[in-house]
Design a protein around this motif. Structure first.
Motif, PDB file in Angstrom:
ATOM      1  N   LEU A   8       0.845  -1.186   0.000  1.00 57.58           N
ATOM      2  CA  LEU A   8       0.000   0.000   0.000  1.00 57.58           C
ATOM      3  C   LEU A   8       0.883   1.238   0.000  1.00 57.58           C
ATOM      4  O   LEU A   8       1.734   1.406   0.880  1.00 57.58           O
ATOM      5  N   LYS A   9       0.703   2.101  -0.988  1.00 62.25           N
ATOM      6  CA  LYS A   9       1.479   3.342  -1.090  1.00 62.25           C
ATOM      7  C   LYS A   9       0.600   4.478  -0.580  1.00 62.25           C
ATOM      8  O   LYS A   9      -0.494   4.708  -1.101  1.00 62.25           O
ATOM      9  N   VAL A  10       1.086   5.163   0.447  1.00 61.03           N
ATOM     10  CA  VAL A  10       0.333   6.233   1.099  1.00 61.03           C
ATOM     11  C   VAL A  10       1.019   7.563   0.790  1.00 61.03           C
ATOM     12  O   VAL A  10       2.188   7.754   1.099  1.00 61.03           O
ATOM     13  N   TYR A  11       0.261   8.470   0.169  1.00 61.95           N
ATOM     14  CA  TYR A  11       0.787   9.772  -0.221  1.00 61.95           C
ATOM     15  C   TYR A  11       0.394  10.827   0.817  1.00 61.95           C
ATOM     16  O   TYR A  11      -0.796  11.001   1.090  1.00 61.95           O
ATOM     17  N   PRO A  12       1.369  11.530   1.384  1.00 57.73           N
ATOM     18  CA  PRO A  12       1.058  12.575   2.366  1.00 57.73           C
ATOM     19  C   PRO A  12       0.577  13.852   1.681  1.00 57.73           C
ATOM     20  O   PRO A  12       0.809  14.060   0.486  1.00 57.73           O
ATOM     21  N   GLU A  13      -0.074  14.714   2.460  1.00 52.33           N
ATOM     22  CA  GLU A  13      -0.541  15.998   1.931  1.00 52.33           C
ATOM     23  C   GLU A  13       0.610  16.981   1.705  1.00 52.33           C
ATOM     24  O   GLU A  13       0.457  17.925   0.950  1.00 52.33           O
ATOM     25  N   GLY A  14       1.733  16.758   2.367  1.00 54.54           N
ATOM     26  CA  GLY A  14       2.881  17.642   2.202  1.00 54.54           C
ATOM     27  C   GLY A  14       4.104  17.068   2.877  1.00 54.54           C
ATOM     28  O   GLY A  14       4.062  16.003   3.487  1.00 54.54           O
ATOM     29  N   ASP A  15       5.208  17.821   2.816  1.00 53.31           N
ATOM     30  CA  ASP A  15       6.466  17.325   3.377  1.00 53.31           C
ATOM     31  C   ASP A  15       6.541  17.441   4.894  1.00 53.31           C
ATOM     32  O   ASP A  15       7.448  16.892   5.518  1.00 53.31           O
ATOM     33  N   GLU A  16       5.592  18.138   5.509  1.00 49.34           N
ATOM     34  CA  GLU A  16       5.600  18.301   6.963  1.00 49.34           C
ATOM     35  C   GLU A  16       4.867  17.165   7.697  1.00 49.34           C
ATOM     36  O   GLU A  16       4.886  17.103   8.919  1.00 49.34           O
ATOM     37  N   VAL A  17       4.251  16.258   6.961  1.00 45.72           N
ATOM     38  CA  VAL A  17       3.497  15.159   7.568  1.00 45.72           C
ATOM     39  C   VAL A  17       4.464  14.133   8.155  1.00 45.72           C
ATOM     40  O   VAL A  17       5.411  13.701   7.489  1.00 45.72           O
ATOM     41  N   ASP A  18       4.220  13.736   9.412  1.00 45.64           N
ATOM     42  CA  ASP A  18       5.041  12.732  10.104  1.00 45.64           C
ATOM     43  C   ASP A  18       4.593  11.342   9.640  1.00 45.64           C
ATOM     44  O   ASP A  18       3.532  10.858  10.042  1.00 45.64           O
ATOM     45  N   ARG A  38       5.907  -4.701   7.278  1.00 45.00           N
ATOM     46  CA  ARG A  38       7.086  -3.880   7.022  1.00 45.00           C
ATOM     47  C   ARG A  38       6.643  -2.504   6.536  1.00 45.00           C
ATOM     48  O   ARG A  38       5.565  -2.355   5.980  1.00 45.00           O
ATOM     49  N   LYS A  39       7.483  -1.510   6.773  1.00 41.12           N
ATOM     50  CA  LYS A  39       7.208  -0.169   6.255  1.00 41.12           C
ATOM     51  C   LYS A  39       8.509   0.455   5.781  1.00 41.12           C
ATOM     52  O   LYS A  39       9.584   0.151   6.285  1.00 41.12           O
ATOM     53  N   GLU A  40       8.384   1.318   4.784  1.00 39.98           N
ATOM     54  CA  GLU A  40       9.544   2.048   4.267  1.00 39.98           C
ATOM     55  C   GLU A  40       9.036   3.320   3.612  1.00 39.98           C
ATOM     56  O   GLU A  40       7.826   3.512   3.471  1.00 39.98           O
ATOM     57  N   THR A  41       9.953   4.184   3.232  1.00 34.82           N
ATOM     58  CA  THR A  41       9.563   5.410   2.534  1.00 34.82           C
ATOM     59  C   THR A  41      10.187   5.413   1.143  1.00 34.82           C
ATOM     60  O   THR A  41      11.201   4.754   0.897  1.00 34.82           O
ATOM     61  N   PHE A  46      10.256  16.733  -4.790  1.00 31.79           N
ATOM     62  CA  PHE A  46      10.491  17.954  -4.019  1.00 31.79           C
ATOM     63  C   PHE A  46      10.576  17.732  -2.502  1.00 31.79           C
ATOM     64  O   PHE A  46       9.970  18.455  -1.730  1.00 31.79           O
ATOM     65  N   GLY A  47      11.286  16.718  -2.092  1.00 31.69           N
ATOM     66  CA  GLY A  47      11.467  16.449  -0.673  1.00 31.69           C
ATOM     67  C   GLY A  47      10.310  15.725  -0.016  1.00 31.69           C
ATOM     68  O   GLY A  47      10.307  15.517   1.194  1.00 31.69           O
ATOM     69  N   ILE A  48       9.327  15.344  -0.776  1.00 33.61           N
ATOM     70  CA  ILE A  48       8.168  14.617  -0.233  1.00 33.61           C
ATOM     71  C   ILE A  48       8.395  13.129  -0.417  1.00 33.61           C
ATOM     72  O   ILE A  48       8.808  12.674  -1.485  1.00 33.61           O
ATOM     73  N   ASN A  49       8.122  12.370   0.645  1.00 31.08           N
ATOM     74  CA  ASN A  49       8.245  10.921   0.600  1.00 31.08           C
ATOM     75  C   ASN A  49       6.876  10.280   0.731  1.00 31.08           C
ATOM     76  O   ASN A  49       6.021  10.765   1.474  1.00 31.08           O
ATOM     77  N   GLN A  74      -8.262   7.956   5.179  1.00 31.78           N
ATOM     78  CA  GLN A  74      -8.978   8.686   6.213  1.00 31.78           C
ATOM     79  C   GLN A  74      -8.082   9.204   7.332  1.00 31.78           C
ATOM     80  O   GLN A  74      -8.533   9.962   8.186  1.00 31.78           O
ATOM     81  N   VAL A  75      -6.809   8.823   7.337  1.00 29.59           N
ATOM     82  CA  VAL A  75      -5.871   9.270   8.364  1.00 29.59           C
ATOM     83  C   VAL A  75      -5.486  10.723   8.084  1.00 29.59           C
ATOM     84  O   VAL A  75      -5.248  11.105   6.934  1.00 29.59           O
ATOM     85  N   GLU A  76      -5.429  11.515   9.147  1.00 27.47           N
ATOM     86  CA  GLU A  76      -5.077  12.929   9.012  1.00 27.47           C
ATOM     87  C   GLU A  76      -3.685  13.075   8.391  1.00 27.47           C
ATOM     88  O   GLU A  76      -2.744  12.389   8.772  1.00 27.47           O
ATOM     89  N   GLY A  77      -3.579  13.963   7.415  1.00 26.65           N
ATOM     90  CA  GLY A  77      -2.304  14.221   6.752  1.00 26.65           C
ATOM     91  C   GLY A  77      -2.087  13.400   5.497  1.00 26.65           C
ATOM     92  O   GLY A  77      -1.087  13.568   4.808  1.00 26.65           O
ATOM     93  N   VAL A  78      -3.031  12.503   5.187  1.00 33.14           N
ATOM     94  CA  VAL A  78      -2.898  11.648   4.009  1.00 33.14           C
ATOM     95  C   VAL A  78      -3.713  12.222   2.860  1.00 33.14           C
ATOM     96  O   VAL A  78      -4.894  12.525   3.016  1.00 33.14           O
TER      97      VAL A  78
END
Length: 91
Positions: A8-18, A38-41, A46-49, A74-78
């Motif tokens: 599952l590939k999860v895309y954050p809303e920005g580079d500040e998301v933990d 397992r998890k990885e980035t 532009f610096g977003i993982n 549904q997770v905040e920041g995703v």
């Protein structure tokens, strides 16, 4: 009955998301019988993982992988999540 390993590939809303916090939230919301293996980035731009989660789930799950995408989205920041791979685990 075998299990499936879903990537599952999860895309954050920005580079500040933990991404660690996102991973913890997704893991807490997984249905019974699902397990984070397992998890990885992965750098996307532009610096977003993106967060890559490997989740083991029962093969005959109601809702299938759509439920995983919905849980993660549904997770905040995703921004959104998508299944990018899947394989059957033989026992």
């Amino acid at each position: 009955m075998a299990d499936m390993l879903v990537v599952l590939k999860v895309y954050p809303e920005g580079d500040e998301v933990d991404l660690n916090k996102v991973s913890e939230e997704v893991t807490k919301k997984l249905p019974q019988g699902y397990k984070l293996v397992r998890k990885e980035t992965e750098p996307i731009a532009f610096g977003i993982n993106a967060l890559i989660l490997y989740i083991q789930m029962p093969e005959q799950s109601e809702g299938g992988t759509d439920e995983l995408e919905s849980i993660a989205s549904q997770v905040e920041g995703v921004s959104h999540a998508e299944v990018v791979g899947m394989t059957r685990l033989g026992f």
